[in-house]
Design an enzyme around this catalytic site. Structure first.
Site, PDB file in Angstrom:
ATOM      1  N   ASP A 287       0.867  -1.164   0.000  1.00 21.86           N
ATOM      2  CA  ASP A 287       0.000   0.000   0.000  1.00 21.86           C
ATOM      3  C   ASP A 287       0.914   1.228   0.000  1.00 21.86           C
ATOM      4  OD1 ASP A 287      -3.221   0.587   1.600  1.00 21.86           O
ATOM      5  OD2 ASP A 287      -2.090   1.787   0.176  1.00 21.86           O
TER       6      ASP A 287
HETATM    7  C1  GLC Z   1      -4.324   4.325  -0.053  1.00 17.69           C
HETATM    8  C2  GLC Z   1      -5.237   3.178   0.283  1.00 17.69           C
HETATM    9  C3  GLC Z   1      -5.338   2.126  -0.787  1.00 17.69           C
HETATM   10  C4  GLC Z   1      -5.202   2.781  -2.147  1.00 17.69           C
HETATM   11  C5  GLC Z   1      -3.791   3.312  -2.251  1.00 17.69           C
HETATM   12  C6  GLC Z   1      -3.536   4.003  -3.597  1.00 17.69           C
HETATM   13  O1  GLC Z   1      -3.559   4.682   1.052  1.00 17.69           O
HETATM   14  O2  GLC Z   1      -4.988   2.510   1.509  1.00 17.69           O
HETATM   15  O3  GLC Z   1      -6.608   1.470  -0.627  1.00 17.69           O
HETATM   16  O4  GLC Z   1      -5.446   1.831  -3.172  1.00 17.69           O
HETATM   17  O5  GLC Z   1      -3.486   4.223  -1.201  1.00 17.69           O
HETATM   18  O6  GLC Z   1      -4.351   5.132  -3.715  1.00 17.69           O
END
Ligand code: GLC
Length: 741
Positions: A287
């Site tokens: 993430d």
């Molecule tokens: C965010 C979220 C994740 C998302 C990623 C990219 O922090 O936790 O669900 O897909 O970043 O935007």
């Protein structure tokens, strides 16, 4: 003279992309790998968020020398995060394909999780449809729009099981049940990927957040997750496993620790479960800086140790933070990391790019005038169908609803009555100003002459100046429709709440209107279950409207005036109070169960509220009246190789045809470990015409009875079971049988 980017987009000719087997993509990837330097291999393991990326939250500060163009031209970028405009996508891809030594194309990823240019209802709302076919059709249509934006992958579905509405991200989940979660998770993947990456209209999906992020302690964002392996395997893994079985292209690791180890570097979940047990062969992405955050978890001293721990655990692709880019090469040269681990990760990334046809057509999904493909009538119609099936009618005393279209004066009051702020969190490219407000929807359906509208107050704040006007309007009307709830910005990522009340002075406004003793219909807009106890006591009807996206107002008006019959069922329990949390339907019995969930001395209960929620999982009313009868099972003893056939008769005793979600639960009367009092195992959405009945059949087998037992073996054991069939998790029509292997 050089063509502008727009002109170059116009000249793009999309070459057909070849559908390739895993074997073929593996061979192609291996061939390319041989030509790559170590630095170029590591470049394929990095997802860059360039300045053009529209990301909220903590920004990763790029050092000056790390400009996007420089990194891309040096072959140090594998993919791009959250760039959604076609011209920038084209520009960055052109750099990669034409300027880097090997010309390996980038892939482009963003969060298109409940719509793209068309706003569909938030995921928790769509889960209330209990309709995998609807989810699949919706995702197919969403993929059509995504596949015309230039993006290759959407960070969806989110399949974290949730039991705590204080967590802002329940809005993007499939709710509290493992079986519903698994059925819908697979439908999302089928809808996006369509079993054919080479299609111009499919996009790759990403299963997130692996693992168990929905169990963040206290519902607090980015918080600790701690549970037994049995709890993980029995209740939390189902959605992820369903995605893996459906062939999801990728997995995203979660911010939290599991069993003390950050998920992003957790060998148990990334290698033991995902790779070895599930034989998963897609790629794993972190993430947003979740790898670098291991320093704050205090499980890694520095970025170098983050890189070491992450690659050993099996992380293929690092989102935004640059520990791989900055440390992996030296770790390999020093001998602390085998280059074979790098090769394994790069093969996964290259295979993916071959699979989706990027080497055939790096500019796949890029179109000069993409708007022509967006918000097509069929997409908007589907968004409306999804909205209609997402609304849950929680109360309807004395058939207050549906309203007659003429006849009465309606006072439409509340801060959400004429709000188009109904896209919901993670709205992607949907626009609030294109959403139909409740007032607009009602006017379109019945005209405006009988609607008197005033907001009465704001969503937040304590300004009561509008109360007098609201009361005056209500006094001159026959009935009151009150539209209350949260602002859409109060749920989503980093939006945990310690309270679950309807905020501001909205409840006071409701009480003031109630004092007028007129029929009071309440419509609740929220991204999570809220405390509705006063409304349950004092209103005549309640519709849970979530955030329904583009067609919000037209769907709500259609239900209010009877053109559509509500059929949604709660995918997540509504508590009486935040103090009850966690409250969910599939709880264990305890050694001192309170007889009916009420207070009972020296029993497991509270002295001030019942154990059960205000509205339970699976609950939702219809304008129709469904009666269940004649539950029959075809055997009293189920053997290992057999199936049990369960049939039930459902009569629609009303004058209104309607859809019912028939639910089948089991209860194991005793087992080698404690088991929930109810476990959803089947559901079916069926249309039953007025004054008709239908016989509905389900079949289950031993795999449906299995549960991780005292030896951590998933098995039904030789036990006695009860089947319950009905319209929610309190179904009481039952039959008993035994399993005997
Ligand atoms: C965010 C979220 C994740 C998302 C990623 C990219 O922090 O936790 O669900 O897909 O970043 O935007």
């Amino acid at each position: 003279m050089e063509l502008t980017i727009q002109q170059q987009l116009e000249k793009l000719e999309h070459k057909p992309t070849t559908s390739r087997s895993k074997t073929e993509t593996f061979q192609l990837a291996q061939e390319l790998l041989k030509k790559m330097t170590l630095a170029e291999k590591i470049g394929q393991m990095f997802q860059l968020a360039p300045p053009e990326a529209n990301v909220e939250g903590l920004k990763w500060e790029h050092r000056e020398e790390n400009s996007s163009a420089k990194l891309i031209c040096e072959g140090k970028v594998g993919s791009i995060l959250s760039v959604t405009d076609s011209e920038t996508i084209f520009k960055l891809q052109k750099l990669a394909v034409e300027q880097s030594r090997l010309g390996i194309p980038l892939f482009f990823a963003a969060d298109m999780i409940h719509g793209c240019r068309t706003g569909f209802p938030i995921n928790l709302a769509m889960a209330c449809s209990f309709d995998p076919d609807l989810i699949e059709r919706s995702c197919r249509q969403i993929a059509y729009e995504v596949a015309h934006t230039g993006l290759n992958l959407t960070f969806s579905p989110m399949v974290d099981l949730v039991r705590d509405p204080r967590w802002g991200r329940v809005m993007e989940s499939n709710g509290e049940d493992p079986y519903l979660n698994s059925q819908l998770a697979a439908a999302y993947v089928r809808g996006y990927q369509q079993g054919d990456y080479s299609s111009a209209y499919s996009v790759a999906a990403c299963c997130k957040h692996f693992v168990a992020y929905g169990a963040a302690e206290g519902g607090r964002e980015y918080n600790t997750v701690d549970m037994s392996e049995r709890e993980l395997r029995q209740h939390y893994l189902s959605g992820y496993k369903a995605c893996a079985d459906a062939g999801v292209a990728s997995f995203m690791t979660s911010f939290n620790i599991y069993d003390g180890v950050p998920a992003t570097a957790n060998k148990f979940i990334l290698r033991d479960i995902l790779r070895n047990e599930w034989q998963y062969d897609g790629f794993v992405i972190s993430d947003y800086t979740s790898s670098y955050e291991m320093i704050d978890h205090r499980t890694a001293r520095d970025a170098r140790e983050v890189a070491l721990q992450s690659i050993v655990a099996g992380l293929d692709h690092e989102m935004v933070s640059m520990t791989y880019l900055e440390h992996l090469e030296e770790l390999v040269i020093s001998g602390e990391v085998e280059e074979s681990l790098i090769d394994e990760a790069v093969i996964h990334m290259l295979q993916f790019k071959y699979q989706i046809g990027l080497f055939d057509d790096p500019y796949k999904h890029l179109y000069a005038d993409r708007e022509q493909y967006m918000r097509l009538p069929e997409t908007l119609n589907l968004a409306k169908e999804a909205a209609l099936k997402s609304v849950v009618m929680l109360k309807n005393d004395n058939q207050t609803l549906p309203l007659a279209k003429q006849k009465q004066k309606i006072a439409l009051i509340g801060p959400l009555a004429d709000s188009n702020q109904v896209v919901g969190a993670w709205g992607s490219l949907a626009r609030n100003e294109e959403c139909v407000s409740l007032l607009s929807g009602m006017k379109s359906l019945i005209g405006g002459e009988n609607i008197l509208h005033t907001a009465g107050c704001d969503i937040l704040g304590n300004n009561r100046d509008g109360f007098a006007q609201a009361i005056a309007v209500a006094k001159s009307a026959d009935i009151i429709i009150l539209a209350v709830g949260e602002d859409q910005s109060m749920s989503g990522e980093a939006k945990s709440r310690a309270y679950l009340n309807i905020p501001g002075v909205q409840n006071e406004l409701a009480q003031a209107l109630k004092a007028l003793n007129k029929p009071l219909i309440v419509i609740v807009f929220s991204g999570r279950p809220l405390e509705l106890g006063w409304y349950a006591e004092n209103s005549d009807a309640i519709l849970q409207a979530w955030f329904l996206g583009n067609e919000s107002g037209s769907a709500l008006a259609s239900i209010l005036f009877g053109d559509s019959n509500p059929s949604g069922k709660l995918a997540m329990s509504f508590p009486y109070t935040v103090g009850q949390i966690p409250v969910y339907y599939n709880q264990y019995n305890t050694g001192r169960p309170s007889p009916n969930g009420e207070y009972s001395e020296y029993r497991s209960c509270y002295i001030d509220v019942p154990n059960y929620p205000l509205y339970p999982f699976g609950y939702g009313l219809s304008y129709s009246k469904f009666e269940y009868m004649d539950l029959v099972i075809d055997k009293k003893v189920l053997a290992a190789a057999q199936q049990l056939t369960v049939s039930v008769k459902i009569c629609n005793t009303s004058e209104i045809s309607g859809e019912e979600v028939v639910q089948l639960y089991i209860k194991c009367k005793n087992f080698s470990v404690a088991r929930p009092n109810r476990e959803l195992k089947r559901f079916k959405r069926v249309m039953i015409p007025t004054n008709c009945s239908k016989i509905i059949e389900f079949t289950i087998d031993k795999s449906d009875l299995a549960y991780y037992n005292a030896e951590m073996k998933s098995t039904p054991e030789n036990r006695d079971y009860i089947i319950y069939v009905g319209s929610d998790s309190n179904a009481d029509l039952s039959a008993e049988f035994s399993y005997l292997s």
